[in-house]
Design a protein around this motif. Sequence first.
Motif, PDB file in Angstrom:
ATOM      1  N   GLU A 145      52.375  42.086  42.662  1.00 37.18           N
ATOM      2  CA  GLU A 145      50.843  41.618  42.813  1.00 37.18           C
ATOM      3  C   GLU A 145      49.998  42.856  43.159  1.00 37.18           C
ATOM      4  O   GLU A 145      48.705  42.838  43.068  1.00 37.18           O
ATOM      5  CB  GLU A 145      50.599  40.654  44.470  1.00 37.18           C
ATOM      6  CG  GLU A 145      51.405  39.884  44.764  1.00 37.18           C
ATOM      7  CD  GLU A 145      52.803  39.790  45.243  1.00 37.18           C
ATOM      8  OE1 GLU A 145      53.463  40.239  44.500  1.00 37.18           O
ATOM      9  OE2 GLU A 145      53.084  39.126  45.872  1.00 37.18           O
ATOM     10  N   SER A 149      46.629  45.042  38.085  1.00 37.38           N
ATOM     11  CA  SER A 149      45.088  45.261  37.824  1.00 37.38           C
ATOM     12  C   SER A 149      45.567  46.943  36.671  1.00 37.38           C
ATOM     13  O   SER A 149      44.766  46.747  35.767  1.00 37.38           O
ATOM     14  CB  SER A 149      44.110  45.315  38.677  1.00 37.38           C
ATOM     15  OG  SER A 149      44.054  44.178  39.118  1.00 37.38           O
ATOM     16  N   VAL A 177      48.928  36.761  41.516  1.00 36.03           N
ATOM     17  CA  VAL A 177      49.098  37.119  40.320  1.00 36.03           C
ATOM     18  C   VAL A 177      48.333  35.751  39.059  1.00 36.03           C
ATOM     19  O   VAL A 177      48.526  36.982  38.537  1.00 36.03           O
ATOM     20  CB  VAL A 177      50.778  37.261  40.098  1.00 36.03           C
ATOM     21  CG1 VAL A 177      50.988  37.879  38.666  1.00 36.03           C
ATOM     22  CG2 VAL A 177      51.290  38.206  40.993  1.00 36.03           C
ATOM     23  N   SER A 179      45.638  34.087  39.135  1.00 37.23           N
ATOM     24  CA  SER A 179      44.301  34.576  39.222  1.00 37.23           C
ATOM     25  C   SER A 179      44.064  36.111  38.143  1.00 37.23           C
ATOM     26  O   SER A 179      43.022  35.552  37.998  1.00 37.23           O
ATOM     27  CB  SER A 179      43.296  34.446  40.458  1.00 37.23           C
ATOM     28  OG  SER A 179      43.849  35.106  41.755  1.00 37.23           O
ATOM     29  N   ILE A 180      44.927  37.066  38.453  1.00 47.12           N
ATOM     30  CA  ILE A 180      43.725  38.256  38.024  1.00 47.12           C
ATOM     31  C   ILE A 180      44.380  38.041  36.367  1.00 47.12           C
ATOM     32  O   ILE A 180      43.571  38.308  36.061  1.00 47.12           O
ATOM     33  CB  ILE A 180      45.298  39.270  38.689  1.00 47.12           C
ATOM     34  CG1 ILE A 180      44.680  39.530  40.398  1.00 47.12           C
ATOM     35  CG2 ILE A 180      44.746  40.557  38.192  1.00 47.12           C
ATOM     36  CD1 ILE A 180      45.274  40.547  40.991  1.00 47.12           C
ATOM     37  N   GLN A 183      42.095  36.032  34.448  1.00 48.37           N
ATOM     38  CA  GLN A 183      40.940  36.419  34.080  1.00 48.37           C
ATOM     39  C   GLN A 183      40.877  37.630  32.745  1.00 48.37           C
ATOM     40  O   GLN A 183      40.236  37.257  32.624  1.00 48.37           O
ATOM     41  CB  GLN A 183      40.439  37.744  35.261  1.00 48.37           C
ATOM     42  CG  GLN A 183      40.056  37.232  36.445  1.00 48.37           C
ATOM     43  CD  GLN A 183      39.911  37.898  37.684  1.00 48.37           C
ATOM     44  OE1 GLN A 183      39.623  39.518  37.458  1.00 48.37           O
ATOM     45  NE2 GLN A 183      40.061  37.419  38.845  1.00 48.37           N
ATOM     46  N   HIS A 184      42.373  37.958  32.779  1.00 49.75           N
ATOM     47  CA  HIS A 184      42.447  38.016  31.347  1.00 49.75           C
ATOM     48  C   HIS A 184      43.067  37.241  29.611  1.00 49.75           C
ATOM     49  O   HIS A 184      43.752  38.072  29.179  1.00 49.75           O
ATOM     50  CB  HIS A 184      43.046  39.736  31.974  1.00 49.75           C
ATOM     51  CG  HIS A 184      43.034  40.724  32.537  1.00 49.75           C
ATOM     52  ND1 HIS A 184      41.874  41.164  32.551  1.00 49.75           N
ATOM     53  CD2 HIS A 184      42.374  40.348  33.904  1.00 49.75           C
ATOM     54  CE1 HIS A 184      41.340  41.904  33.255  1.00 49.75           C
ATOM     55  NE2 HIS A 184      41.915  41.561  34.372  1.00 49.75           N
TER      56      HIS A 184
END
Length: 417
Positions: A145, A149, A177, A179-180, A183-184
């Motif tokens: 977590e 990034s 995890v 939600s990040i 985004q990619h």
Amino acid sequence: MPAMTLPDHSIETPPRAPSPVHGFGTLAVHAGSPHDPVTGAVIEPISLSTTYAQTAVGQPVGLYEYTRSSNPNRENFEAAIAALEHAKHALAFSSGSAATANILQSLAAGSHVISISDVYGGTHRYFTKVASAHGVQVTFSPHIERDISGLLKPETKLIWIESPSNPTLSLVDIRAVASIAHQHGILVVVDNTFLSPYIQNPLDHGADIVVHSVTKYINGHSDVLMGAAAYNSPELHERLTFLQNAIGAVPSAFDCWLAHRGLKTLHLRAREASKNALNIAQTLESSPHVLSVNYPGLPSHAQHHITVKQHRDGLGGGMLSFRIRGGKEAAERFCQETKIFTLAESLGGVESLVEVPGSMTHAGIPREQREAAGVWDDLVRVSCGIEDGVDLCKDVMQALEKAAVGVKMNGAKNGGN
Ligand SMILES: Cc1ncc(COP(=O)(O)O)c(C=O)c1O
């Protein structure tokens, strides 16, 4: 077989399975369990035939042609898994490891994967020895977590989570995890073997694929080796169904039937195993022979807030681990002294098991990496079954005493320390 590329999408949330109308126990007993339309048999027959007749070329009598591609028992089992994991689709494989392999095979060469560090030993072996040979690189992270990034690369296609992890029982906040990752355009896979769909449904927390070693809680009787994957995306379904058939690591009709029978009592077994595990964790926590206890159901667990948020009724599951005073020797002696717990690998069956991960299930991971993940030589892993809870606690206490006496005697023989 050409590797298949994951779509380069700015993630749209895939259509989700509708919320189930019935509760878990009703679904476990009835999902994927139609009465036989010919005889009315309440329990499905086992379809052992490997091939199915056709009335004309390309026109099978029923829905099936060849058992590797599809089989009534496998389809019924898959329907049950999809219902229990709140998924639109599920596929069954010949083992949990085969489910992992099929998912990794769906990545193109050059892809990058981020995985938690203390992943199941066989998954670690697949990532480092097999996936790498196919040009898929895996980075391991002890704090996914926090670190995700910084670990992302343009080629990152998958995040691999086990929550709870094996054998240290640390948890990951799946939603944080996912939600990040989303985004990619990165997919999140959760190995849910340790909790089973009764206690945790990763897709409800944003995961894209949930995998199981069915060998464990879902079958629950230590007599079937099988795996499963469940998800919502129709594109994933197309790719993974293709690979299931093309690679051919599929379970037999008999194993599907047995695992489906086991699954019908999953809710009862998972509740009882969790109750036993909580009692044993509390017993261990209050013992002078124990250094520390890893159990997500204990308020003292560092991520207990995730248990409360992510698990049904805050249940901790049937698995725990603990560090015993006296090192590897005491750990091994403890496992030999239990009378009800059997010293054996595996987990999730009706019978209780103990093992020493550093010398058994996780021996293949280099010591430095193993210890960095908390897998010390004195760590004992316990799979709590559904025997009488009082008997299990008594057995743990007597084995701790014997392990401790052994340590003292050896200490005296060796001149102390
Ligand atoms: C968490 C976890 N995932 C996957 C596997 C692999 O499953 P199988 O033994 O069915 O191949 C295991 C096996 O122990 C496991 O514990």
